[in-house]
Design an enzyme around this catalytic site. Sequence first.
Site, PDB file in Angstrom:
ATOM      1  N   HIS A  53       4.665   0.991   1.720  1.00  0.00           N
ATOM      2  CA  HIS A  53       3.718   1.426   0.319  1.00  0.00           C
ATOM      3  C   HIS A  53       4.669   2.755  -0.097  1.00  0.00           C
ATOM      4  O   HIS A  53       5.290   3.485   0.738  1.00  0.00           O
ATOM      5  CB  HIS A  53       2.416   1.679   0.621  1.00  0.00           C
ATOM      6  CG  HIS A  53       1.742   0.406   0.844  1.00  0.00           C
ATOM      7  ND1 HIS A  53       0.301   0.202   0.943  1.00  0.00           N
ATOM      8  CD2 HIS A  53       2.000  -1.005   1.107  1.00  0.00           C
ATOM      9  CE1 HIS A  53       0.015  -0.905   1.017  1.00  0.00           C
ATOM     10  NE2 HIS A  53       0.946  -1.737   1.267  1.00  0.00           N
ATOM     11  N   GLU A  55       3.449   5.520  -0.817  1.00  0.00           N
ATOM     12  CA  GLU A  55       2.980   6.773  -0.151  1.00  0.00           C
ATOM     13  C   GLU A  55       3.648   7.014   1.441  1.00  0.00           C
ATOM     14  O   GLU A  55       4.164   7.913   1.674  1.00  0.00           O
ATOM     15  CB  GLU A  55       1.410   6.732   0.193  1.00  0.00           C
ATOM     16  CG  GLU A  55       0.718   6.975  -1.242  1.00  0.00           C
ATOM     17  CD  GLU A  55       0.473   5.680  -1.685  1.00  0.00           C
ATOM     18  OE1 GLU A  55       1.040   4.571  -1.353  1.00  0.00           O
ATOM     19  OE2 GLU A  55      -0.814   5.243  -2.371  1.00  0.00           O
ATOM     20  N   CYS A  83      -4.294   3.098  -0.333  1.00  0.00           N
ATOM     21  CA  CYS A  83      -5.014   2.151   0.399  1.00  0.00           C
ATOM     22  C   CYS A  83      -5.383   2.828   1.755  1.00  0.00           C
ATOM     23  O   CYS A  83      -4.880   3.976   2.043  1.00  0.00           O
ATOM     24  CB  CYS A  83      -4.257   0.956   0.509  1.00  0.00           C
ATOM     25  SG  CYS A  83      -2.904   1.047   1.700  1.00  0.00           S
ATOM     26  N   CYS A  86      -2.373   3.708   3.696  1.00  0.00           N
ATOM     27  CA  CYS A  86      -1.709   5.357   3.364  1.00  0.00           C
ATOM     28  C   CYS A  86      -2.708   6.507   3.493  1.00  0.00           C
ATOM     29  O   CYS A  86      -1.955   7.486   3.683  1.00  0.00           O
ATOM     30  CB  CYS A  86      -1.469   4.823   1.903  1.00  0.00           C
ATOM     31  SG  CYS A  86       0.098   3.815   1.750  1.00  0.00           S
TER      32      CYS A  86
HETATM   33 ZN   LIG Z   1      -0.745   1.555   0.833  1.00  0.00          ZN
END
Ligand SMILES: [Zn+2]
Length: 163
Positions: A53, A55, A83, A86
């Site tokens: 992701h 991040e 999310c 993260c």
């Molecule tokens: Zn994430």
Amino acid sequence: MTETDFMRYAIELSRRKMQEIGAAPFAAVIVRDGEIVGEGVNTVLADHDPTLHGEVAAIRDACKRLGTFDLSGCDIYTSCEPCEMCVAAIWWARLDRVFYANALADTNHLMPIDGLTQDIRRPIGERSAPARQLLAKEAFDVIKQWVDSGEAAKLMTRPERRL
Ligand SMILES: [Zn+2]
């Protein structure tokens, strides 16, 4: 650069990488003392890596550039609210503050990830990938040896947090 400049940079990065390499449009930048020290974009599909992701990619980039796993003193600007994975990465990286653009509540109808939240809240044996404990004593002994050596303190000592 101001806070909105950093966020605009993250949003533009998400748009540019979506157009250039087909990345999913989620990007993040890490900022320390007014300078970008890491950036990343969601390349889950391109890299065949479900953990990449924006991040996480930005955290990895900043840690590599700064030569540390400890990003305290840094902030993260992400084009979408993180999310749970993260959030955990941000916690482990000890980032000071999180700035986000899209809220998950606003994007949920486009890309629902409610299942993740529900899965995390279930007991470990009742999740979508149910877990079973094996060889706990043997594994515990290894961790105990590591803690007794003093090495664990380097990872587990955290700076004072604002709550
Ligand atoms: Zn994430």
